[in-house]
Design a protein around this motif. Structure first.
Motif, mmCIF file in Angstrom:
data_model
loop_
_atom_site.group_PDB
_atom_site.id
_atom_site.type_symbol
_atom_site.label_atom_id
_atom_site.label_comp_id
_atom_site.label_asym_id
_atom_site.label_seq_id
_atom_site.Cartn_x
_atom_site.Cartn_y
_atom_site.Cartn_z
ATOM 1 N N PRO A 195 0.823 -1.213 0.000
ATOM 2 C CA PRO A 195 0.000 0.000 0.000
ATOM 3 C C PRO A 195 0.853 1.257 0.000
ATOM 4 N N GLY A 196 0.288 2.299 -0.602
ATOM 5 C CA GLY A 196 1.016 3.555 -0.731
ATOM 6 C C GLY A 196 1.769 3.664 -2.035
ATOM 7 N N ASN A 197 1.575 2.688 -2.932
ATOM 8 C CA ASN A 197 2.274 2.682 -4.216
ATOM 9 C C ASN A 197 1.295 2.632 -5.375
ATOM 10 N N THR A 198 1.781 3.050 -6.524
ATOM 11 C CA THR A 198 1.039 2.933 -7.769
ATOM 12 C C THR A 198 1.682 1.834 -8.610
ATOM 13 N N TYR A 199 0.847 0.922 -9.112
ATOM 14 C CA TYR A 199 1.331 -0.191 -9.916
ATOM 15 C C TYR A 199 0.709 -0.128 -11.307
ATOM 16 N N THR A 200 1.409 -0.727 -12.260
ATOM 17 C CA THR A 200 0.933 -0.770 -13.639
ATOM 18 C C THR A 200 0.545 -2.202 -13.992
ATOM 19 N N ILE A 201 -0.721 -2.358 -14.367
ATOM 20 C CA ILE A 201 -1.206 -3.657 -14.854
ATOM 21 C C ILE A 201 -1.180 -3.610 -16.380
ATOM 22 N N THR A 202 -0.544 -4.571 -16.986
ATOM 23 C CA THR A 202 -0.396 -4.612 -18.447
ATOM 24 C C THR A 202 -0.995 -5.892 -18.994
ATOM 25 N N TYR A 203 -1.757 -5.730 -20.069
ATOM 26 C CA TYR A 203 -2.333 -6.878 -20.775
ATOM 27 C C TYR A 203 -1.658 -6.973 -22.133
ATOM 28 N N THR A 204 -1.097 -8.146 -22.414
ATOM 29 C CA THR A 204 -0.340 -8.343 -23.646
ATOM 30 C C THR A 204 -0.916 -9.509 -24.434
ATOM 31 N N ILE A 205 -1.118 -9.265 -25.724
ATOM 32 C CA ILE A 205 -1.526 -10.317 -26.658
ATOM 33 C C ILE A 205 -0.407 -10.500 -27.667
ATOM 34 N N ASN A 206 0.015 -11.717 -27.841
ATOM 35 C CA ASN A 206 1.033 -12.025 -28.853
ATOM 36 C C ASN A 206 0.683 -13.365 -29.483
ATOM 37 N N THR A 207 0.154 -13.315 -30.709
ATOM 38 C CA THR A 207 -0.278 -14.548 -31.369
ATOM 39 C C THR A 207 0.824 -15.145 -32.236
ATOM 40 N N GLY A 208 1.901 -14.413 -32.433
ATOM 41 C CA GLY A 208 2.976 -14.842 -33.329
ATOM 42 C C GLY A 208 3.213 -13.796 -34.387
ATOM 43 N N SER A 209 2.206 -13.530 -35.187
ATOM 44 C CA SER A 209 2.338 -12.507 -36.227
ATOM 45 C C SER A 209 1.705 -11.186 -35.805
ATOM 46 N N CYS A 210 0.894 -11.178 -34.771
ATOM 47 C CA CYS A 210 0.238 -9.959 -34.293
ATOM 48 C C CYS A 210 0.480 -9.808 -32.786
#
Length: 338
Positions: free
Chosen positions: A209-224
């Motif tokens: 607590p007391g911090n800011t965090y970054t949630i990241t969503y990543t999609i990698n299908t191979g070509s995209c």
């Protein structure tokens, strides 16, 4: 009291009984849990039982999302753990889930004889597909299904199932909702822990607590590939105190004593005071609305809307009384504490 059962394919029917439907549970190993709480002692007991339905199946390496430009993917069904079984693979156009239309049937489908699925050419190109693998083990027809989306482009945007991106350190996990399933969520805590599947857990030990965090969503299908991030702020639970209240009084101390929260006046926050009673059921708390005084065992108000609240030892006499202050700031920070 009656206990209850839970688990895949379980329907409680009352009086501590339940029905199990294998067709609803589906293939695989299922854990059925029975929970009982004794009404006299309030002690709770739990017992579990594992049930194997047919053969546990999977589609090894088959993802939920592909890009239309991805190359051919070998698709086959198999047992868990792998034994190289052979069955029938069916692929459906699933753009209308209520009525999937069959596109391909591949007999003798196995790891040594996979079906080559090319997202750029199969069926109608980009869209939704349903893969179904059927294997007969000599007793049962075992079936596994998996939905697959083929997209022109991938979109990693997501939302959080919460009114804001600020969370209290005690909050339960909140759902992360991607525009396109099939990617991976990560968070930049020191350990990388704090998200699991499609959920963010503000109360995880590594989310400080007391911090800011970054949630990241990543999609990698191979070509995209695509990624998208949202910052979340986790705040500590506030320290509470009751202003104007001492630990000890004489029964003839001249009251009443005005008591207040140490963090009063927050718009939208809910303040609750409660008290134990004396032998005749009287509370040492009362409020004054300007016209009359009212003794209460519990008093709740929002923001600055409360009437003055008092503690009066003369009203209850000798004894030990517990005054509890509960602060519910769900409307602003999500913190609830006493």
């Amino acid at each position: 009291g009656d206990g209850s059962c839970s688990g895949s394919g379980v329907t409680n029917t009352g009086a501590g009984t339940a029905q199990f439907d294998p067709s609803v549970a589906g293939n695989g190993n299922h854990t059925i849990t029975y929970t009982y709480t004794d009404p006299s002692t309030t002690c709770t007991g739990v017992v579990t039982h594992s049930i194997q339905i047919g053969t546990t199946l999977e589609f090894p390496g088959l993802n939920a999302l592909y890009c239309a430009s991805d190359g051919p993917i070998n698709v086959y069904g198999d047992e868990v753990p792998s034994t190289g079984i052979s069955g029938t693979l069916e692929i459906f156009n699933n753009n209308n889930p209520a009525s999937p239309s069959l596109l391909y049937t591949h007999s003798s489908n196995s790891s040594s004889n996979p079906f080559s699925f090319d997202p750029s050419t199969e069926g109608l190109g980009p869209g939704d597909y349903l893969f179904r693998f059927t294997y007969n083990d000599g007793v049962c027809d075992n079936v596994i299904e998996q939905e697959v989306t083929v997209a022109d482009v991938v979109d990693a945007t997501f939302t959080i199932d919460a009114p804001s991106t600020q969370f209290c350190e005690t909050q339960s996990p909140v759902q992360l909702i991607p525009s396109q399933p099939g990617g991976i969520f990560t968070i930049n805590t020191s350990s990388g822990l704090g998200v699991s599947g499609y959920y963010f857990n503000p109360s995880h030990p590594d989310v400080v607590p007391g911090n800011t965090y970054t949630i990241t969503y990543t999609i990698n299908t191979g070509s995209c590939s695509d990624s998208y991030s949202i910052d979340v702020n986790v705040i500590p639970v506030p320290t509470l105190d009751i202003s104007g209240l001492s630990d000890e009084y004489c029964d003839n101390d001249a009251g009443p004593f005005l008591i207040e929260p140490n963090n009063g006046g927050i718009a939208g926050a809910v303040y609750t005071f409660s008290a134990t009673l004396n032998a005749v059921g009287r509370s040492p708390l009362y409020f004054n609305d300007g016209a009359d005084t009212t003794h209460v065992t519990s008093y709740t108000y929002t923001g600055t809307s409360g009437d003055p609240l008092y503690f009066d030892p003369v009203q209850v006499g000798y004894g030990t009384y517990t005054i509890t202050y509960t602060f519910d700031n769900t409307a602003n920070t999500g913190c609830v504490t006493s």
